[in-house]
Scaffold this motif. Structure first.
Motif, short mmCIF file in Angstrom:
data_model
loop_
_atom_site.label_atom_id
_atom_site.label_comp_id
_atom_site.label_asym_id
_atom_site.label_seq_id
_atom_site.Cartn_x
_atom_site.Cartn_y
_atom_site.Cartn_z
N ARG A 410 107.22 43.55 73.77
CA ARG A 410 107.21 42.19 74.33
C ARG A 410 105.80 41.71 74.67
NH1 ARG A 410 109.88 45.71 77.64
NH2 ARG A 410 109.07 46.15 79.72
N ARG A 411 104.90 42.63 75.03
CA ARG A 411 103.55 42.19 75.42
C ARG A 411 102.66 41.91 74.22
NH1 ARG A 411 102.93 46.78 79.91
NH2 ARG A 411 104.60 46.03 81.25
N LEU A 412 103.14 42.25 73.04
CA LEU A 412 102.30 42.12 71.85
C LEU A 412 102.78 41.03 70.90
CD1 LEU A 412 102.18 45.95 71.11
CD2 LEU A 412 100.44 44.62 72.30
N LEU A 413 103.93 40.41 71.26
CA LEU A 413 104.56 39.49 70.32
C LEU A 413 103.67 38.33 69.92
CD1 LEU A 413 108.20 39.22 71.73
CD2 LEU A 413 107.36 40.56 69.81
N PHE A 414 102.88 37.84 70.86
CA PHE A 414 102.12 36.63 70.58
C PHE A 414 100.64 36.91 70.32
CE2 PHE A 414 105.82 35.46 73.13
CZ PHE A 414 106.46 34.63 72.22
N LYS A 415 100.32 38.17 70.03
CA LYS A 415 98.92 38.52 69.77
C LYS A 415 98.47 38.08 68.39
CE LYS A 415 98.19 41.27 73.43
NZ LYS A 415 97.41 41.54 74.45
N SER A 416 99.41 38.00 67.46
CA SER A 416 99.05 37.53 66.13
C SER A 416 100.30 36.99 65.45
CB SER A 416 98.46 38.67 65.29
OG SER A 416 99.47 39.57 64.91
N LEU A 417 100.09 36.21 64.41
CA LEU A 417 101.22 35.65 63.68
C LEU A 417 102.04 36.77 63.05
CD1 LEU A 417 102.69 33.10 62.66
CD2 LEU A 417 101.25 33.22 60.62
N LYS A 418 101.34 37.78 62.55
CA LYS A 418 102.03 38.90 61.92
C LYS A 418 102.94 39.61 62.93
CE LYS A 418 101.18 43.24 59.57
NZ LYS A 418 100.49 44.43 59.97
#
Lengths: 534, 142
Positions: A410-418
């Motif tokens: 959940r903490r990484l979902l919006f770190k990149s489009l991929k």
């Protein structure tokens, strides 16, 4: 290459979080071909088609090929979840460990239960196909028609396969490639011959393929959902293609490429065979012969003795599928025991064969009991009841895998489009699709008219009639066996979990985790190892 | 480190007989003895991380026993345990290459050729594939 050296004093003491096989002597790194073979062989195309083509047609009629195609979408989305969760934690508990980490121990326990129950539900279908096709291989028609003898061979089949998994007999990689290759070639020949005859000869009830067969929008949502719930089964096991090779970390590209290739192989074979089968004698023939579809068609398409090749392909495929059911069932139970979610006995390892001995044998035993009981309760439609019910278990724990992926990362979902697409959107959509299929199918099968044998119902004292959000859920005279098997077995996990919780609260006290990085291995769910052997 | 004596050990009677011979051989050559336990779960069954940790524990316990048995037989021989995450025959072949081994010592399975044929006999595989001499020690008669 460094060597695993250890003094007797510190053997086994590894830094936490390090994946086994990530160090030391080359740990059986699988090549591309092996990954591909394991993924496709686990999916068992010939057996999957033999078991389910008739039933998908029963639900979706001439749109069965479309259902086969569309059912792949949620499975593909969930495969992304398998890929990324397996990176963090390649435990054999798979969904059980991932859901426990991401969502919590109770949901995790129920997911583990879901895996075990689903593995159990598929066993009667494997056994009955093995029994039936063994007799047809030798043209023993009267024996193939006898419930007793088919069940007898089916039980022998389960016993032998359990023994193989217990002792740890493996085919060499080369033999596996040959068997799978033969299976795919025979299915292709079957489809090509069938289509050629449709276009060049006058076959009874044959119809030329139409594009509309591939159009999923021609069905009602309900038909599509129920059809997909049956059809996800044909892709079940495919996820091993994306997970099995993860431990050879130097070969980063292999799992992805293997998954892609096995996808193309599977989609192509399922589409061409389902289209050819439907074209040859029309969809009515498929629904009328749903329990021995490839035998019935094989005889007319290939003629004797060539149809025996198709039967052999179904049997070798069923053998691979039985093993890839029993092995993971034993290992899931082992994993649950290691993490204190089941009694330690389930985690015991047979010292000579090094297999999860107790769990494997117990699973074999329960499978035999379940198979015989189901045969007594619903003679003649064991295959139908098992295959139609199976989708519930698969959808449940695959869906949970999708949700676990989104929550765990959940903490990484919006770190990149991929990240957003592959660990967020795809697993979430996959989970939601499976959940929708699950719920819509409950409504569908709540009417006993939709039972495998129309009108058949169990627990006839159960009667209710409610409207939920405008949908009519009614149980007039008991519950369809499909619901009892598919949903009932999942539901009884809940009281069993509560029972286990009494006096074993350790497992249920853990708190949820969130991944800090997409590439880091998670520390073991439970530190230390069990001190048990058989 | 070179010229090791490699011993395959799985706790069976044959492997314990092989241990006694391997200690004698190591002493005769004045070479270090490496006791190898190899395991690899069938990849058809999917993932294995926690299962492997269990197996590794079993292997390391087994080798602890083997090392102390070897030390009891002859304290002057240098013994090293080695757990390898490969199938038994593969693990011995790999270890023999890494250690530039002098000889691989394994236990025979005795008068049970059918068992060997079904399970795949480790000595049989080694005899065909090893690049160093293989010494097969008969299991003690019952």
């Amino acid at each position: 290459m460094t060597t695993t050296t250890a003094d007797s004093g510190e053997l086994g003491a590894r830094p936490t979080g390090e994946a086994p096989g990530g160090k030391g002597l080359k740990s059986g790194a699988l090549g591309l071909l092996s990954s591909l073979v394991i993924g496709v062989a686990s999916t068992a195309p010939a057996y999957s088609l033999a078991a389910s083509l008739g039933f998908v047609t029963l639900v979706a009629f001439k749109f069965a090929p479309a259902v086969m195609l569309v059912a792949f979408v949620p499975m593909l989305f969930i495969a992304a979840a398998y890929f990324y969760l397996n990176r963090a934690d390649p435990d054999c508990g798979t969904t059980f460990t991932w859901v426990t980490r991401a969502i919590g121990p109770r949901t995790g326990w129920l997911s583990g239960w879901g895996i075990l129950v689903t593995d159990l539900v598929v066993m009667p279908s494997l056994a009955s196909i093995a029994g039936y096709y063994t007799f047809t291989l030798f043209d023993a028609k009267s024996l193939a028609g006898s419930t007793f003898w088919v069940t007898f061979v089916g039980v022998v089949w389960i016993v032998v396969m359990t023994a193989i998994c217990y002792i740890g007999i493996e085919l060499s990689a080369r033999t596996q490639v040959l068997l799978l290759g033969a299976e795919l070639v025979i299915l292709t020949i079957f489809a090509v011959v069938a289509l050629t005859k449709v276009y060049t000869q006058h076959i009874a009830h044959s119809i030329r393929p139409e594009w509309v067969w591939l159009d999923p929008f021609k069905m009602s949502i309900s038909t599509l959902s129920v059809g997909m719930l049956t059809a996800v089964f044909i892709y079940w096991g495919w996820d091993t293609a994306v997970t099995v090779n993860e431990e050879s970390r130097d070969a980063k590209r292999t799992p992805g490429v293997a998954a892609l290739l096995s996808t193309l192989v599977l989609l192509a074979i399922y589409l061409i065979v389902s289209i050819a089968a439907q074209a040859f004698h029309g969809p009515d023939f498929l629904t009328n012969n749903s329990s021995d579809i490839l035998n019935a068609l094989g005889h007319d398409v290939l003629g004797s003795p060539w149809d025996k090749l198709l039967i052999i392909a179904v049997l070798t495929s069923a053998s691979a599928s039985t093993q890839t059911t029993i092995l993971p069932a034993g290992r899931s139970a082992l994993s649950m025991a290691v993490h204190k979610a089941l009694p330690p006995r389930f985690g015991s390892i047979q010292p000579k064969f090094l297999s999860p001995g107790f769990s494997t044998l117990l699973f074999g035993l329960i499978s035999v009991v379940w198979y015989v009981a189901l045969t007594i309760l619903s003679p003649g439609i064991v295959l139908a009841n098992s295959i139609l019910a199976l989708g519930f278990g698969i959808s449940f724990y695959y869906g949970m895998t999708g949700f676990a992926c989104v929550v765990y990362y959940r903490r990484l979902l919006f770190k990149s489009l991929k990240n957003f697409l592959f660990i967020g959107l795809a697993p979430l959509l996959g989970g939601l699709m499976l959940a929708a299929m699950f719920v819509i199918s409950i409504f569908y099968y709540s009417n006993p008219i939709n039972s495998a044998k129309s009108g058949q119902a169990w627990f006839k004292f159960i009667q209710f009639n409610v409207h939920v959000l405008g949908v009519h859920l009614f149980v007039k005279q008991g519950v369809s066996p499909i619901l009892v098997i598919g949903v009932g077995l999942l539901v009884i996990g809940f009281p069993i979990m509560l029972l286990w919780r009494v006096g074993h609260a350790d497992f249920f006290r853990r708190s949820r985790e969130a991944a800090a990085s997409l590439h880091a291995s998670a520390p073991p769910l439970t530190p230390g190892v069990l001190p048990v052997t058989d | 480190m070179a010229g090791d004596i490699i011993l395959g050990y799985d706790g069976s009677d044959g492997s314990r007989a092989a241990l006694r011979v391997a200690v004698t051989v190591a002493k005769a050559f004045d070479a270090p003895l490496t006791v190898v336990f190899g395991y690899e779960p069938n990849p058809m069954g999917g993932e294995t991380a926690d299962y492997k940790r269990q197996l590794e524990k079993i292997g390391s316990d087994m080798l602890t026993t083997a090392v102390s048995e070897a030390k009891a037989l002859d304290p002057s021989v240098a013994v090293e345990p080695l757990v390898v995450p490969l199938r038994p025959a593969e693990s011995l072949l790999q270890a023999s290459l890494e250690r530039d081994a002098r000889v691989i010592v394994v236990g025979g399975s005795g008068e049970r050729p059918i068992v060997g044929a079904i399970l795949g006999s480790v000595p049989h595989k080694l005899l065909h594939r090893s690049t160093v001499p293989v010494l097969v020690v008969p299991a003690p008669e019952e």
